[in-house]
Design an enzyme around this catalytic site. Structure first.
Site, PDB file in Angstrom:
ATOM      1  N   TYR A  91      39.555 -16.853  55.399  1.00 13.58           N
ATOM      2  CA  TYR A  91      38.851 -15.586  55.231  1.00 13.58           C
ATOM      3  C   TYR A  91      38.354 -14.992  56.545  1.00 13.58           C
ATOM      4  CZ  TYR A  91      36.216 -12.061  52.658  1.00 13.58           C
ATOM      5  OH  TYR A  91      35.746 -10.880  52.149  1.00 13.58           O
TER       6      TYR A  91
ATOM      7  N   TRP B 180      35.675 -15.624  58.735  1.00 15.00           N
ATOM      8  CA  TRP B 180      34.303 -15.557  59.211  1.00 15.00           C
ATOM      9  C   TRP B 180      33.885 -16.791  59.999  1.00 15.00           C
ATOM     10  CZ3 TRP B 180      31.079 -11.691  59.766  1.00 15.00           C
ATOM     11  CH2 TRP B 180      31.156 -10.577  58.927  1.00 15.00           C
TER      12      TRP B 180
END
Length: 762
Positions: free
Chosen positions: A109, A111
């Site tokens: 993802y 992050w």
């Protein structure tokens, strides 16, 4: 100890590490509002949940790959790196040879780190592309609904989400800021890649100093900072679209809308006005109609509409409003409302989306692409909307609608996750646990024993940012920061690049993946490749050696006066929008042609399932808002000091109104059980009048700690529904859920996420 420069998604800093692994942090000296999240870094290097060595789930070792309901329940066996990578390489070959590359899902993802080279998503996708490709995910949990619908309205999402009107323009020119969802200050400290100088808190303070009127439309009073003195409209959650339609109805029926603007710059207004007036359905969307839905007085709605027409008005909609069922509608209706006022493209007027949702919305830093690692080309065309991960794993071969197309979920056999925690982002976590039991093999790179790691077969210990070299900068950042290594890697942890390079060597693709470079060599190559075209344009950019020694490079600045769609307003023919009409599409004939009953061709009120006006509220009479935490980024560093200080009775804090607490016999500081028919969680009660009755607020990101269907720690996604926003976007709907709350009787069980799972060393 000498401080070394670094950065994070919540800001730049310098750090030193003592002999016990404790981190001392100093914010960047030019940052006017350093993020309090820096306080979570102190104990991260030696946290008890650090993954010390490669670990494989016992069931996978003994029974081999395959679907397994024991995943997430069994102990792990620590092995050496060679054994782990050898076994994993064999599994990659088996899946590719037997099922094809589309059976591999790359679930990063992005992050994990603010660093641009050690960006987990880029590293993993580059590796999987070198191996022949993978099934990917599109869009984000944060604004995936808007990303799909905005191109149908204004031709794209980038201008609205990244290049909106700047805060100085708003502060200087706006008379009335109408904030649907507010402008939550807690979120403005965070941006992918970081923010060296946090400007937004200062601009929010200037709103109050200048006396800009602010209409806060939210069930939460804290959705604007204390420096702003708003008129609070404590709306019933999930009804913002109904309020927008009623405001638009008042403008239309009282002749307060700008017909000249609508005719010249917009398409499809007449169809929308027919809907507002109830010509076809017999239901005028007037203030009385909206009052029954929103529980705001009709007179207040009419007065607000008149004030909006009389002032330079800026309409802003937070991302939170599109993370619900039918989340396309408040975004679309907000643009239609701003268009009717006729102020789009004027300084201080028009529309904004994401102010208070991300630190770079309205920021004044340069829109400057920083060095990044190429992911290569993915030969596999299969993808899913990111929030449909559980649907894909549970329903291979099932067809579904997406943005005018009909797609089929692939049969995923191997999930490879690096950077990200789906047991934070995703909804209905008990359903996600079942979904994670379906693949043959789940591989996770993780510094910590998160719930995602605990539901994997292979857990490969990865380093954190302070244990490696990199450089980082966020969108509209003012500096490129040299991220110096401050500590040696913990135990046997390796960076994602080293892990994937070792795996690539076993699969015969090492040269394709690494190109023969070390991490330092990559940093130099990426930097110099980025530096050359800038120098060709006359921008004085130092050499990599000088940049590294200085610790930072100040990026070229730009004009801070920026107004969204100003060029389009000046000349709508020369600067026509990339929509079919070239205009703002208040009605989209393309979306109408899709035939989606949950997303018609213009903004509309569509009753959601999870709202206080529906039948489900008879069983679960409280609306829970699962918003972003103020003590951490998503679930990152939940074990940090700032995050832990925000806990109540050792659990995540749930806020509820005194009336709701009194009815249930709940007092401040008690452990409560929050539940519905999907699951339940324990949380610590905070009784406050800063939210409307019938609404409770429990932030996301507490590390999932399940015992059966109960989360001991307070993760609201054990309660939320895993349903899409609509067939158009298939976006996340995790912001709202209906629940009930009760006092927890007896001694609550201890939270266990602060220690690793059962591990056997051999």
């Amino acid at each position: 100890m000498s401080l070394r420069p670094s950065t994070s998604h919540w800001g730049a800093f310098s750090a030193a590490v003592d002999a016990d692994g404790r981190v001392r942090v100093a914010p960047h000296p030019e940052d006017p509002s350093p993020s309090p999240l820096l306080g979570n870094l102190a104990d991260t290097l030696r946290h008890p949940t650090r993954v010390a060595a490669p670990a494989i789930r016992r069931g996978w070792l003994e029974r081999g790959p395959g679907p397994d309901p024991a995943r997430g329940h069994e102990e792990f066996v620590e092995v050496g790196w060679d054994e782990a990578l050898d076994l994993l390489a064999g599994e990659f070959r088996r899946v590719r040879d037997e099922h094809g590359n589309q059976a591999i899902f790359g679930g990063s993802y992005g992050w994990a780190s603010a660093g641009r080279f050690h960006h987990a998503q880029s590293q993993l996708h580059r590796f999987l592309n070198a191996f022949g490709g993978f099934t990917s995910a599109r869009n984000t949990y944060s604004n995936g609904t808007s990303t799909v619908v905005l191109p149908h309205i204004v031709g794209g999402s980038t201008e609205v989400l990244r290049n909106g009107s700047s805060w100085p323009t708003i502060v200087e020119n706006t008379d009335l800021l109408v904030a649907f969802g507010g402008v939550p200050e807690k979120n403005v400290f965070v941006t992918p890649g970081g923010v060296t100088r946090h400007h937004t808190p200062g601009f929010l303070a200037q709103l109050g100093e200048r006396g800009v009127e602010v209409a806060l439309i939210s069930p939460l009073r804290a959705d604007v900072p204390a420096t702003v003195k708003p008129r609070w409209y404590p709306i019933r959650p999930a009804t913002d679209t109904a309020l927008m339609l009623a405001l638009a109805h008042t403008l239309a029926t009282e002749g307060l809308h700008d017909r000249e603007f609508l005719d010249r710059y917009c398409a499809g207004y007449d169809e929308f006005e027919r809907y507002l007036l109830g010509v076809d359905d017999g239901v005028p969307k007037d203030a009385e109609w909206a009052a029954a839905i929103t529980e705001l007085p009709a007179a207040d709605i009419v007065a607000l509409a008149r004030r909006m027409a009389a002032a330079r008005t800026f309409v802003t909609v937070t991302w939170s409003l599109q993370r619900i069922e039918h989340g396309e509608q408040p975004v679309w209706a907000g643009i239609a409302l701003a268009a009717m006022l006729g102020q789009i493209g004027l300084p201080g007027g028009g529309f904004g989306h994401g102010y208070g949702s991300m630190g770079d919305s309205g920021d004044i830093g340069p829109d400057f692409r920083v060095p990044y690692l190429s992911q290569g080309v993915n030969p596999v065309e299969e993808f899913i909307p990111v929030a449909r991960i559980a649907d894909m794993l549970l329903n291979p071969g099932t067809r579904y609608d997406y943005n005018g197309t009909v797609r089929t979920y692939p049969d995923i056999r191997l999930v490879h996750w690096a950077g990200g925690n789906p047991f934070h982002h995703h909804q209905d976590l008990n359903r996600l646990r079942e979904a994670f039991s379906r693949p043959d093999t789940v591989v996770v790179h993780e510094p910590y024993w998160t719930a995602t790691a605990r539901h994997a077969d292979f857990v490969l210990p990865s380093t954190v940012s302070l244990e490696r070299e990199d450089f980082g900068a966020g969108r509209r950042d003012t500096h490129l920061i040299a991220m110096h290594q401050a500590a040696e890697p913990f135990a046997q942890a390796r960076d994602d690049y080293a892990i994937l390079a070792g795996l690539a060597a076993r699969l015969g693709i090492e040269e394709r993946f690494t190109e023969g470079r070390s991490p330092r060599a990559w940093l130099e190559q990426l930097y110099e490749s980025w530096r050359k075209p800038l120098r060709d344009k006359g921008i004085d950019v130092p050499s990599f050696v000088d940049f590294w020694a200085a610790g930072e490079f100040r990026l070229p600045s730009e004009n801070a006066d920026r107004t969204l769609f100003a060029d389009f307003r000046r000349d709508p023919l020369k600067h026509r929008l990339p929509t079919p009409s070239g205009k703002i599409e208040i009605t989209s004939r393309r979306v109408h042609a899709f035939g989606y009953d949950d997303c018609p061709g213009h903004p509309a009120w569509l009753e959601p399932t999870e709202w206080l006006g529906g039948a489900r509220a008879a069983r679960f009479p409280l609306q829970l808002i699962a918003n972003q935490p103020h003590t951490r980024l998503h679930s990152q560093l939940d074990g940090g000091a700032v995050s832990q200080a925000g806990k109540v009775a050792g659990r995540e804090a749930i806020r509820l109104h005194p009336d709701d607490a009194r009815q249930r016999g709940i007092t401040d500081g008690e452990v409560v059980r929050v539940f519905n028919d999907r699951g339940s969680c324990l949380a610590g009660a905070v009784v406050t009048a800063d939210l409307r009755p019938g609404v409770v607020q429990l932030p996301t990101g507490a590390w999932f700690d399940p015992v059966g269907s109960l989360c001991l720690h307070g993760n609201p996604n054990v309660l939320t529904a895993d349903l899409p926003s609509s067939r158009l976007s298939q976006g996340c709907t995790g912001q709202h859920v209906l629940v009930e709350i009760e006092r927890y009787g007896g001694t609550p069980p201890a939270v266990t996420v602060g220690r690793p799972p059962r591990i056997v060393r051999r």
